[in-house]
Scaffold this active site. Structure first.
Site, short mmCIF file in Angstrom:
data_model
loop_
_atom_site.label_atom_id
_atom_site.label_comp_id
_atom_site.label_asym_id
_atom_site.label_seq_id
_atom_site.Cartn_x
_atom_site.Cartn_y
_atom_site.Cartn_z
N SER A 74 0.84 -1.19 0.00
CA SER A 74 0.00 0.00 0.00
C SER A 74 0.88 1.25 0.00
CB SER A 74 -0.90 0.02 1.23
OG SER A 74 -0.14 0.30 2.40
N ASP A 75 0.33 2.34 -0.50
CA ASP A 75 0.95 3.62 -0.21
C ASP A 75 0.79 3.86 1.29
OD1 ASP A 75 2.16 6.11 -0.43
OD2 ASP A 75 0.97 6.73 -2.16
N TRP A 76 1.55 4.79 1.82
CA TRP A 76 1.59 4.97 3.27
C TRP A 76 0.22 5.43 3.78
CZ3 TRP A 76 5.21 2.46 1.65
CH2 TRP A 76 6.38 2.17 2.35
#
Length: 819
Positions: A226-228
């Site tokens: 995932s992106d952060w």
């Protein structure tokens, strides 16, 4: 005990709890170790133009700052992109990391995307070619690339929640293309999902995207992360194919994932498959056995310095060169007025997660001093171009309280060098909860002059600012969510203050946290300035009038070109256009050097003899620019993005906010395939500078185009190029294809490949290209593959999207290939 390190053996030795532990971060930048099985930590680091390491965006271990991706896009040089990828991988190792969170390959859909600087191009094939080379360079060093953001993240407006509505044909032909080649040609080891929804489903939960397209259609065998803070659920993400939730500590996995397995929402096989993917990545980058102490180094290598300088110069685009004003003659350019807000400030990178703390910054002024000596130069700033008031520098103390009311004694104190803070997971020595804290901040300001000053403040949280005990700015009652701190902060609030010369003013800030909406950050920034008025422009005009040559350095900065915030238009900020016009009136022998992360309107273009676009070229900024100004290096850059004459000519500028930037949580890619040069072709709009455009210090000519259709389902193209000028140089030869009578709507031409030969004066060479049938096909969504309809096709070669030098027509038969 010696453990078997094969992936199959390791995963089968793990308990379910241990497998689950690998599927979310331990902290901001790492995955947990499993000492029982001899598995060490896996560490990741930003970003596309360097390796920041585990430090904050404000202050970290110094690192080499390479040119931004749009600069690499402007080089049109895959070999150079591979070298940069390899060098950044070496930087990743210096930060004790194993995975690079790069490259960013989202397409320049609009001219105002705040993150265009971090992406290569408006064209999917140019982007794919550069990304493939970059990834090969990184992974040749045993460091994993993480191609991002997958997919439909072409603007920063409401980026963490917006629904990008994109039809499948447009996705396959444009926005997925760089990702496809990264998997099939570069064998990328990691993919990062984007924050946004795609056609109604968050990409981190999108099974069609992560499993059917990425894994089944393309054969991806790496890790999807995932992106952060971009994972929002437990079962939906892992069942869709999201292996890794970042960052940690976990929010959606851990005990929640164990419960989902127990409840039958997630199968043990699904957990095992994701754990296998993580272990495979660990095996590839060697982190399983990496027992080295975690010590980040600042490796300021001469080889990296030279590469950054070379790449920065090669990315520079010569937009105008009337009467061969450039290159300047070192001995005959006389005295030089160095003018503009970007002259003594090295604008080396954009903002957001691409930021790092560079080893050093070479400003244009520094580069010119090295070339000419300071005695031949005179400086005038002229005007400002900052977005936020200049950061206040000076001792700043912060006292933290483990409550939101500044009650009791501080539990932690620290001293900062400047009035800015970015607090994410680990801060205040973990003495406060990031969801329940306050802080008292103190600094002082010594006014150098009597007059009106601007004090600017913005924050992700709530705050009040006091000057000598008097409330002067309230970011509590006035707080509105804006475009700072990754869209978690308010826009800057600016107040005017009358201050006296020589007096020291005490500044106190009372700050308390606000529950973040999406990205878990808190922070604040204080800036103070005495604004430049018209006298600044007059001083610049006087400096130009008294000099033989004037060079004006203008543009934007990482405050404007930044993650988390789109631009409102493409005009130059502040009074920079007035500055250029005043300098031109004072001295027609003027050169303009632009530094922006994308296109800008240039209302004075007809009057200026020479213009360079230098982008954000990394820490060697000033040296690279000076090398091109004086002809030590050729300006071989070519535009990776069309420059429109005005913002309203841009493909996404319509009467409907649904098309851009979006409305009611949704943005529709209504233009379909017609972005970039395709849009200008279709609507017969003449741009300011076309895609692929750039001048040289020499001249080139194309001739003798030959196109043959072979029996091996390929098309062979040959064309002769000659350097007809007076010096050695390089140019970019671009090859486009077209279908002459398409059965369905297709762009009038599409870039398919390119070459960048270096040719001596008077010499000629033959360039050979090979095209596959895919280069002529369109996406047939109903049949699930790539289709050619029998008929006539055109192959064209030229120096930019407008300047086509030769074309040939060929006949192709029906053909269909699956995904």
């Amino acid at each position: 005990m010696q453990h078997d390190k094969s992936v199959e053996s390791l995963v089968d030795q793990m308990s379910l709890e241990e497998q689950v532990s690998l599927l979310s971060g331990e902290d901001l930048w790492s995955l947990p170790a499993i000492p029982r099985l001899g598995i060490n930590k896996l560490r990741v680091t930003d970003g596309p133009n360097g390796a920041r390491g585990s430090g904050t965006y404000i202050n970290a271990t110094t690192a080499a700052a390479f040119p931004a991706a749009i600069s690499l896009g402007a080089t049109w040089n895959t070999e150079l992109a591979q070298q940069v990828g390899q060098a950044i991988a070496q930087e990743v190792k210096s930060k004790c990391a194993h995975v690079s969170l790069a490259p960013t390959v989202n397409i320049h859909r609009t001219a105002t995307n705040g993150r265009n600087f971090e992406c290569f191009s408006e064209d999917p094939e140019l982007t794919a070619a550069l990304a493939t080379a970059y990834i090969k360079g990184q992974q040749s060093e045993g460091v994993a690339s993480t191609i991002k953001h997958f997919v439909g993240n072409e603007s920063e407006f409401e980026r963490t929640t917006i629904n990008s509505v994109i039809d499948e044909r447009t996705l396959r032909e444009l926005y997925l293309r760089p990702f496809e080649d990264a998997v099939k040609k570069a064998g990328v080891w990691a993919v990062m999902s984007s924050y946004n929804k795609l056609n109604g489903c968050y990409t981190a939960e999108n099974r069609w995207l992560l499993s059917e397209t990425l894994r089944k259609d393309w054969g991806f065998d790496g890790v999807v992360m995932s992106d952060w803070y971009g994972s929002r659920s437990t079962a939906p993400t892992i069942n869709a194919g999201l292996d890794l939730e970042m960052p940690g500590p976990t929010r959606d996995r851990g005990a929640k994932l164990l419960a989902a397995v127990a409840d039958g929402e997630v199968s043990r096989d699904t957990v095992r498959a994701s754990a296998m993917a993580i272990l495979t990545l660990m095996k590839r980058v060697g982190s399983i056995d990496d027992e080295q102490p975690f010590v980040e180094r600042s490796d300021d290598l001469e080889s990296h310095r030279a590469l950054i300088r070379k790449a920065g110069a090669e990315a520079t685009v010569l937009l105008k060169n009337q009467d061969n004003k450039l290159p300047l003659d070192l001995n005959n350019c006389g005295t030089v007025a160095v003018i503009g807000p970007n002259a003594k400030v090295a604008q080396i990178m954009g903002g957001g997660s691409a930021q790092l703390t560079p080893h050093y910054r070479i400003s244009p002024w520094d580069g010119l001093v090295t070339k000419l000596g300071e005695q031949r130069l005179v400086f005038a700033e002229g005007c400002s171009n900052y977005r936020w008031e200049p950061l206040h520098q000076g001792k700043t103390t912060v006292a933290f309280y483990d409550n939101k009311h500044w009650a009791g004694e501080p539990v932690y104190q620290e001293v900062l060098d400047s009035a800015i803070a970015f607090w994410d997971i680990d801060f205040a020595d973990n003495k406060v909860s990031k969801f329940n804290f306050s802080a008292r901040i103190n600094t002082s300001f010594d006014a150098p002059n009597t007059g009106i000053y601007n004090l600017g403040f913005h924050c992700a949280g709530y705050a009040k600012v006091y000057l000598d005990g008097k409330l002067v700015l309230d970011a509590t009652s006035q707080w509105l969510k804006g475009r700072t701190f990754f869209e978690e902060g308010c826009d800057e609030i600016v107040v005017q203050l009358a201050l006296e010369a020589g007096k020291s003013y005490d500044i106190d800030i009372l700050f308390c946290n606000r529950q973040p909406d999406n990205i878990m950050v808190s922070g604040w920034r204080l800036g103070i300035s005495q604004p430049l008025g018209s006298e600044g422009i007059q001083q610049a005009a006087n400096a130009a009038r008294n000099a033989d040559t004037a060079i004006v350095f203008i543009g934007r900065s990482g405050e404007w070109d930044t993650e988390g915030s789109d631009l409102e238009d493409i005009s130059l900020p502040g009074r920079q256009n007035e500055l250029v016009e005043a300098v031109l009136e004072a001295n027609p022998n003027t050169i303009v050097v632009l530094q922006t992360g994308g296109p800008v309107e240039l209302p004075w273009l007809e009057s200026v003899p020479a213009v360079l676009q230098a982008w954000y070229p990394g820490q060697e900024c000033g040296n690279a620019i000076a090398d091109v100004l004086f002809g030590d290096q050729e300006p071989t850059g070519r535009l990776p993005q069309t420059f429109p004459r005005c913002w309203s000519d841009n493909p996404t500028h319509t009467n409907s906010p649904l098309n851009y930037p979006g409305i009611d949580g949704q943005v529709e890619y209504g233009e379909g395939l017609d972005i970039g040069y395709r849009h200008y072709d279709k609507h017969q709009i003449k741009p300011l500078f076309p895609f692929g455009y750039g001048l040289s210090y020499t001249r080139f000519q194309l001739s003798d185009l030959v196109v043959n259709v072979s029996d091996q389902n390929r098309v062979d193209v040959a064309v002769t190029i000659e350097n007809t000028g007076q010096r050695e140089g390089a140019t970019v030869v671009q090859l486009y294809t077209s279908e002459l009578a398409p059965a369905l709507d297709r762009p009038s031409k599409e870039l398919k490949t390119f070459a960048k030969p270096i040719i001596a004066s008077g010499e000629r060479t033959t360039l050979n290209f090979t095209l596959g049938l895919r280069d002529f096909a369109y996406c047939d969504v109903e049949q699930g593959g790539w289709r050619i309809d029998a008929g006539k096709f055109m192959v064209s070669v030229g120096f930019n999207a407008e300047q086509i030098s030769a074309s040939a027509i060929i006949n192709l038969k029906d053909d269909f290939q699956g995904y």
